[in-house]
Design an enzyme around this catalytic site. Structure first.
Site, PDB file in Angstrom:
ATOM      1  N   ARG A 118       0.816  -1.203   0.000  1.00  0.00           N
ATOM      2  CA  ARG A 118       0.000   0.000   0.000  1.00  0.00           C
ATOM      3  C   ARG A 118       0.855   1.261   0.000  1.00  0.00           C
ATOM      4  NH1 ARG A 118      -4.199  -2.140   2.137  1.00  0.00           N
ATOM      5  NH2 ARG A 118      -2.566  -3.255   3.231  1.00  0.00           N
ATOM      6  N   THR A 119       1.766   1.343   0.973  1.00  0.00           N
ATOM      7  CA  THR A 119       2.518   2.583   1.122  1.00  0.00           C
ATOM      8  C   THR A 119       3.428   2.819  -0.073  1.00  0.00           C
ATOM      9  OG1 THR A 119       2.457   2.290   3.515  1.00  0.00           O
ATOM     10  CG2 THR A 119       4.058   3.859   2.663  1.00  0.00           C
ATOM     11  N   LYS A 127      23.908  -8.425   0.026  1.00  0.00           N
ATOM     12  CA  LYS A 127      25.338  -8.754  -0.004  1.00  0.00           C
ATOM     13  C   LYS A 127      26.072  -8.146   1.180  1.00  0.00           C
ATOM     14  CE  LYS A 127      25.134  -8.744  -5.035  1.00  0.00           C
ATOM     15  NZ  LYS A 127      25.440  -7.917  -6.201  1.00  0.00           N
ATOM     16  N   ARG A 177      11.544   3.272   4.018  1.00  0.00           N
ATOM     17  CA  ARG A 177      10.851   2.373   4.951  1.00  0.00           C
ATOM     18  C   ARG A 177      11.922   1.450   5.513  1.00  0.00           C
ATOM     19  NH1 ARG A 177       5.866  -0.755   5.337  1.00  0.00           N
ATOM     20  NH2 ARG A 177       4.956   1.314   5.402  1.00  0.00           N
ATOM     21  N   HIS A 211       5.154   6.723  11.484  1.00  0.00           N
ATOM     22  CA  HIS A 211       4.726   6.535  10.101  1.00  0.00           C
ATOM     23  C   HIS A 211       3.905   7.780   9.780  1.00  0.00           C
ATOM     24  CE1 HIS A 211       3.500   4.969   6.388  1.00  0.00           C
ATOM     25  NE2 HIS A 211       2.962   3.816   6.734  1.00  0.00           N
TER      26      HIS A 211
END
Lengths: 314, 180
Positions: A63-64, A91, A113, A141
């Site tokens: 969604r975000t 890595k 995020r 958020h």
């Protein structure tokens, strides 16, 4: 309704904690104008033409990430999506090294995020690009809280004086923290409710009433916001079973009946149907859950637009 | 601060412009007004009222905010972003003759932005430009179809259009200049 702030003071959007009530008002007012763009035959404006935005997602998100990407494209920015599973992070590269390498390509903004609280703050110290926090660990958020506020204001015409009940996994929720900060800054009466094992310490100090009684939280509420039970973050037994959780804390039609007749039901998604919310409620006439998704694009357009201006600040 | 147009004069000017609009557009059925925020909007509304009185046709009025189309947004902005407000065009502009209304025509950059914005809403049959004041100093090849008043100015001067709906008074004034 009309904000008196004409610009955001900060260069980044790291959390609601850094915003004043006026700045929140400015973002919401700007989002109203942005929402209209989605109703046009050509859903695109040239405001961020020539700007490059990197969406750097260290945690799964549909969604975000999609919402930011749509917002960036509607403003004509060039967008790049970096999902960690396919990047050199696997890595062993550190967050700062990854971002310094991305910076060498001169992005204007980075939407981040990350599973660690404070990841955005860390980057803002080493980056020239503007950082937008799209969720950092259990911290904040901010764009979710802004889109929730936009949705409430759209339905109720105001935020001040409303009773907002937030029920669910408070302990692991950055959505909760951002929402409590925002709603209390805007003068709403916030009630947070969860089993005792899922209540973070010091929540009252952010400006919320805290209770373990769903009935007390929901009674007379204008807004009922359900939070997801974040099983992936739980390393222990916080409650006996999902079924028991639903029986005691789940939002059922009977519990909704305790709220005001015109109350709205919200959920930031993704929903666990039958755990924190009954399907009849999620799909019922008072649910604004899909409006939240629509409004998310407008709010993120507003944030991107407002952060794209201003000086370098250093 | 010389006032170059007072309320009476403005009322007569707008009435004359409305007559010109009616004269130039034989059929008014497909005409719509679009006012550019902020002061183009009340001017568009007043012109639409005049046109209705003269010709008996109520043309719809839309509101256009051109902020997101400005040509200075992506150019190393040093100041805060200009405020964006809602565009509200509650009708299809496809096939219509659009009367685009603004208060002052100066460099032409606002009109350029407005034209870009309008074509994103559809394909009008024609767009005509209506301004209360043309103060010269164009930077783009743009010309108005209807002008309330041509006002020769120096670049350092500023032309202030005040409207009762927003400012509590109807007038046009020239400000600044000499000291600059």
């Amino acid at each position: 309704m009309t904000a008196t702030a004409t610009a955001l003071a900060g260069r980044h959007l790291l959390g609601i904690a850094d915003l004043t009530a006026d700045e929140i008002g400015l973002i919401l007012d700007t989002a109203e104008a942005m929402k209209e763009v989605a109703e046009r035959p050509i859903k695109k404006v040239p405001a961020l033409r020539g700007k490059t935005v990197i969406n750097l997602f260290y945690e799964p998100s549909t969604r975000t990430r999609t919402s930011f990407e749509v917002a960036e494209k509607r403003l004509s920015a060039d967008t790049l999506n970096i999902a960690v599973a396919t990047s050199s992070v696997v890595k062993g590269e550190t967050l700062i090294d990854t971002v310094l390498n991305l910076e060498a390509m001169h992005p204007d903004m980075i939407v981040l995020r990350h599973a660690s609280s404070g990841a955005g703050h860390l980057l803002s110290k080493v980056c020239r690009a503007r950082i937008i926090n799209a969720g950092d660990g259990m911290h904040e958020h901010p764009t979710q809280a802004l889109l929730d506020a936009f949705t409430i204001r759209e339905r109720k015409g105001r935020l001040a004086g409303l009773k907002v009940a937030i029920i669910g996994d408070l302990l692991h929720s950055r959505v909760l923290r951002s929402n409590v900060l925002l709603l209390s800054k805007m003068g709403a009466d916030v009630w947070a409710c969860a089993p005792p094992t899922l209540i973070p310490r010091g929540l009252e100090r952010l400006g919320a009433h805290v209770t373990t009684s769903v009935d007390e939280a929901v009674r007379g509420a204008d807004v009922v916001m359900m939070l997801r039970i974040q099983l992936e973050r739980m390393e222990g037994n916080f409650f006996p079973s999902l079924r028991e959780y639903f029986n005691v804390f789940g939002m059922t039609p009977e519990r909704v009946a305790l709220a005001r007749e015109d109350a709205i039901i919200m959920h930031p998604g993704p929903m666990n149907r039958g755990v924190e919310i009954a399907s009849e409620v999620a799909d019922g006439p008072r649910s604004v859950i899909l409006d939240q998704v629509t409004n998310g694009v407008a709010v993120r357009m507003a944030v991107l637009y407002l952060l794209a201006g201003g000086g370098d600040g250093d | 601060m010389p006032v170059v147009m007072d309320g009476d004069r403005m009322a007569r000017t707008l009435a004359r412009m409305a007559h010109e609009i009616v004269e130039r557009n034989r059929s008014l059925e497909d005409v719509a007004f679009v006012g550019v925020r902020t002061r183009g909007v009340p001017i568009a509304r007043r012109l639409a009222e005049h046109v209705e009185k003269i010709a008996g046709v109520a043309a719809p009025v839309g509101i256009l905010d051109i902020t997101l189309y400005r040509d200075d947004l992506s150019r190393h902005a040093v100041g805060p972003q200009p405020l964006v407000r809602r565009t509200d065009i509650p009708f299809s502009i496809d096939g219509r003759r659009i009367l685009l209304v603004d208060d002052v025509l100066y460099t032409g950059r606002t009109v350029r932005a407005a034209l870009d914005a309008l074509v994103d809403f559809g394909r009008p049959r024609a767009i005509q430009l209506v301004v209360l004041v043309d103060r010269g100093h164009r930077e783009l090849p743009i010309k108005a179809d209807y002008v309330g008043k041509n006002l020769p100015t120096a670049p350092a001067e500023s032309v202030q259009v005040r409207l009762s709906e927003i400012d509590g008074v109807d007038e046009v004034a020239i400000e600044g200049g000499e000291a600059a």
